[in-house]
Design an enzyme around this catalytic site. Structure first.
Site, PDB file in Angstrom:
ATOM      1  N   THR A  51      13.333  -3.252  -4.307  1.00  0.00           N
ATOM      2  CA  THR A  51      13.057  -1.822  -4.121  1.00  0.00           C
ATOM      3  C   THR A  51      13.262  -1.072  -5.433  1.00  0.00           C
ATOM      4  OG1 THR A  51      13.587  -1.850  -1.773  1.00  0.00           O
ATOM      5  CG2 THR A  51      13.803   0.258  -2.918  1.00  0.00           C
TER       6      THR A  51
ATOM      7  N   CYS B  67      11.814  -4.603   6.505  1.00  0.00           N
ATOM      8  CA  CYS B  67      12.030  -3.240   6.032  1.00  0.00           C
ATOM      9  C   CYS B  67      11.332  -2.214   6.901  1.00  0.00           C
ATOM     10  CB  CYS B  67      11.569  -3.092   4.599  1.00  0.00           C
ATOM     11  SG  CYS B  67      12.480  -4.155   3.510  1.00  0.00           S
TER      12      CYS B  67
END
Lengths: 399, 380
Positions: free
Chosen positions: B70, B323
């Site tokens: 990320t 996610c």
């Protein structure tokens, strides 16, 4: 990988007379030593070259190592095929297809066997035509081609050579004896070490450290530099000299503007003693004429006065920018610019004397117990041998 | 236990945990501290960087250690867009990026950037032709994933890299989080400027990752602070994590060749087995896909129910990307591929690691067939 073997051509040593054999054997040993980790290689020595059969090793990996062996002029990756014209065409194409970055090429064919039915010039035309037909990115340029494919037709087999790879040049390390270099950690002295080693000398180094004014990081920096230099020499012996006491004594006894001059004179005396102990016949430095105060002619004259040994200064006429260029090539630059203090930057006078004088220097030294300072420094030397095995340390076990 | 959710995360190697612990205990000093203890930490950090660079075939100065995928994606995408915003405002990405990349692009759009989202075909693949049409003179950044995290489709990264290699005004970022150790990708001299890799996807510790930043590529940092990581990522370095990741990188690289062959075999075994299950629709394409992922719909069975049913057999698979699996929406990737919401809700992802065995897959296939049979009756 398309190549079958590498042909290693020697440089200057082929010009030697009766000693040639000795040099060639030395070089062969160096090559074998450096290539030890590639288990399946076969190395054969011929009169003027080494032939390295790759078997299953990758040519690029082997080349990367060979490029750092002094004494090698160039290396030709090559393949071996039969004498049948079809096989030769196919071999030439294999090489041409490998060289996608080349724009122009030339075929240089010859026949050792004069009974071979196709003449050299016909071969050139035939093979050139084949390449043109199959590789549309390539054009012929017979004067200055990017890719020169050499074809040697023999009695039973044909050797086809691809793009030549430049070697490091110079002489095999050790061919010229041993030199004691003053290694600071800056940009210049590692380059000097490289250039002296390139002329065949085994380079050992003295490095002066002044804890607590200099830190462990400065020491590590020099060790990291030595590791880079080891890639050329095989192993690197580094002598760490405790220099705090001498520097403090100089600071207390010598006028400020002469401190660097006297410090350098002490360094040379210590290096000379260590050279004698290690069997080195010369000193070497990274000095360049006029670069800093201690490198003017007057300074060198005054500093040289303390030793009779020849002092090699391979960078003496080089500009800083050219020295930095070599440092980048040999991968020492990034290490050298790490910002830690070394012993030359502490107690630095604001205005060092650029034109010192031998007599003055000698007079100032009378206030110091030079012999004792030199003796204590030499006695306190810590010697580190940096070779491949030494890398297997605590850190690499963690990673 | 049969763990088949390796695209979500992997189990760290035991050697990695050893390193993590040793470094935490013995190299706890801050690498930026002047004292010799700090010096030791700094030395270990330098060595880690050198080893990571050597394993990836790049220069140590081109490695920026991050906290994972990320952060890598955000730093690459926003960092490049901000740094080069004066050159142009056009960015290109795809409709099927991971949330960390897609979200960064949404943010950039709200700041006035013009983003083209390339569509994908039935296989989940972007067309190189469409990419070329979307490319403009003022395109400053192209970013796409190498391997899609849900379906496993391999994007035409190499073609795009080659196309962009003579266009120095466009930065090319590749999200290699799912591709690393599954589909080899050359970084040096490839036309790729930025490449995100995440440590926990290949048995490294969580919270670790690295971003490859080709020499000469400028990034505007996301974090202001002490200027660590060559001024690109401030914050005290996570040395235990970094060392653990670099160790995982080495172990993974050592097994890569046979590992990929092994995955290929397992994937074929899965393809074969799934074809024999009634109502199974495989979304992962046979060509241009990573060997580590199989995405499959089991018609008539809700995937969430199936996941829970399989966990009773100690078999762990997932519905979609971890996610986004908690959102109550059909997978954006499958939607982009033209798959109906209904079918998307019946889709599971099976993802493999080098240590998955043929026996694991055989047991999984058997249990899956059983569970699907039972659930179909119940749900009807």
């Amino acid at each position: 990988m398309i190549y079958d073997y590498l042909v290693v051509r020697f440089g200057e040593i082929t010009l030697k007379g009766k000693n040639k054999k000795q040099f060639v054997v030395k070089l062969e040993n160096d090559v074998r030593d450096k290539l030890r980790k590639f288990a399946s290689l076969e190395i054969k020595r011929h009169f003027d070259d080494l032939e390295i059969k790759l078997n299953h090793e990758t040519a690029d990996d082997v080349l990367a190592v060979l490029k750092k062996v002094f004494g090698i002029q160039n290396i030709w990756p090559a393949i071996k095929v039969g004498t049948d014209i079809e096989a030769i065409r196919e071999g030439v194409l294999r090489i041409a297809n490998q060289e996608k970055s080349a724009e122009t090429f030339k075929i240089a064919a010859r026949r050792k066997d004069k009974r071979y039915p196709i003449h050299g010039s016909e071969l050139n035309q035939d093979l050139g035509g084949t390449v043109l037909k199959h590789c549309d990115w390539l054009h012929v340029d017979v004067h200055d081609p990017d890719l020169r494919i050499r074809v040697d037709v023999g009695y039973h087999e044909t050797h086809i050579y691809g793009k030549e790879v430049q070697g490091a040049g110079g002489l095999p390390v050790g061919a010229s004896g041993k030199v004691m270099l003053l290694l600071s950690g800056g940009i210049d002295s590692p380059v000097a070490a490289y250039l002296v080693a390139k002329r065949g000398a085994i380079v050992e180094a003295v490095h002066f450290q002044s804890p607590p004014y200099t830190s462990d990081r400065a020491k590590q920096k020099v060790i990291d530099l030595a590791k880079k230099l080891r890639e050329y020499g095989g192993k690197f012996v580094l002598h760490l000299v405790p220099f705090t006491e001498a520097q403090v004594a100089i600071r207390d006894a010598v006028p400020e503007d002469y401190r660097i001059t006297i410090m350098r004179r002490l360094m040379f005396r210590i290096a000379e003693k260590q050279a004698a102990q290690r069997g080195a016949l010369a000193l070497a430095t990274g000095e360049s004429l006029g670069q800093v105060a201690s490198q003017t002619l007057e300074s060198m004259n005054t500093i040289n006065a303390v030793t009779n040994l020849p002092i090699l200064r391979p960078l003496i006429t080089m500009d800083k920018i050219d020295i930095a260029k070599i440092a980048k090539e040999i991968d020492t630059y990034e290490i050298s610019i790490r910002p830690y203090e070394d012993c030359c930057t502490i107690f630095l006078p604001k205005a060092p004397r650029t034109r010192p004088d031998r007599n003055h220097a000698a007079r100032f030294e009378q206030k110091l117990d030079v012999d004792a300072l030199v003796r204590e420094a030499v006695d306190g030397i810590e010697t580190i041998v940096i070779d491949e095995d030494a890398q297997e340390d605590v850190l690499s076990q963690l990673l | 236990m049969i763990y088949l959710d390796n695209s979500a995360t992997t189990k760290p190697y035991a050697e990695v945990l050893d390193t993590y612990r040793t470094v935490s205990e013995q190299f706890f000093a801050n690498p930026s501290s002047l004292h010799s203890l700090g010096g030791k930490s700094e030395q270990l950090l330098t060595r880690s960087r050198e080893q990571a660079a050597a394993l990836l075939g790049v220069e140590p100065g081109e490695i920026v250690f991050t906290s994972g995928g990320t952060e890598g994606n955000n730093l690459a995408i926003k960092g490049a867009a901000f740094a080069y915003r004066k050159r142009g405002k056009h960015l290109i990405t795809t409709a099927i990026e991971h949330a960390s990349a897609g979200g960064a692009f949404t943010q950039l759009e709200s700041l006035g950037f013009d983003v083209t989202y390339l569509p994908v075909d039935r296989d989940g693949r972007v067309s190189f032709e469409q990419f070329k049409q979307a490319y403009r003179d003022d395109t400053i950044l192209v970013s796409l994933m190498h391997v899609n995290n849900e379906v496993g489709t391999v994007q035409p990264v190499k073609e795009i890299a080659a196309f962009l290699s003579d266009k120095p005004k466009t930065v090319f970022h590749v999200d290699h989080v799912q591709g690393f150790s599954k589909v080899p990708l050359q970084l040096a001299e490839s036309g790729i400027d930025l490449c995100t890799i995440s440590g926990h996807k290949f048995h490294g510790p969580k919270g670790t990752g690295l971003l490859y930043v080709r020499q000469g590529t400028v990034l505007s940092p996301l974090f202001a602070g002490g200027g660590q990581e060559q001024q690109r990522r401030s914050g005290t370095e996570n040395l235990p994590g970094i060392c653990g990741m670099v160790k995982a990188l080495r172990i993974t690289r050592e097994h890569q060749n046979e590992g990929i062959c092994h995955l290929q075999k397992l994937q074929n075994q899965l393809f074969e087995g799934l074809r024999n299950i009634d109502g199974a629709v495989i979304h992962t394409p046979v060509e241009h896909s990573a060997p580590s992922i199989v995405n499959v719909a089991l018609r008539g069975v809700k995937s969430e129910v199936l996941v829970h049913a399989l966990e009773k057999d100690e078999i762990y698979v997932s519905t979609k990307s971890a996610c986004s699996s908690k959102e109550n929406k059909a997978s954006a990737v499958l939607t982009a591929m033209g798959i109906s919401d209904e079918e998307a809700e019946q889709t599971i992802r099976i993802s493999l690691a080098y240590e998955t065995t043929e026996q694991d897959i055989a047991v999984f296939l058997k249990k899956l067939a059983e569970r699907v049979g039972q659930l179909k009756i119940v749900m009807r």
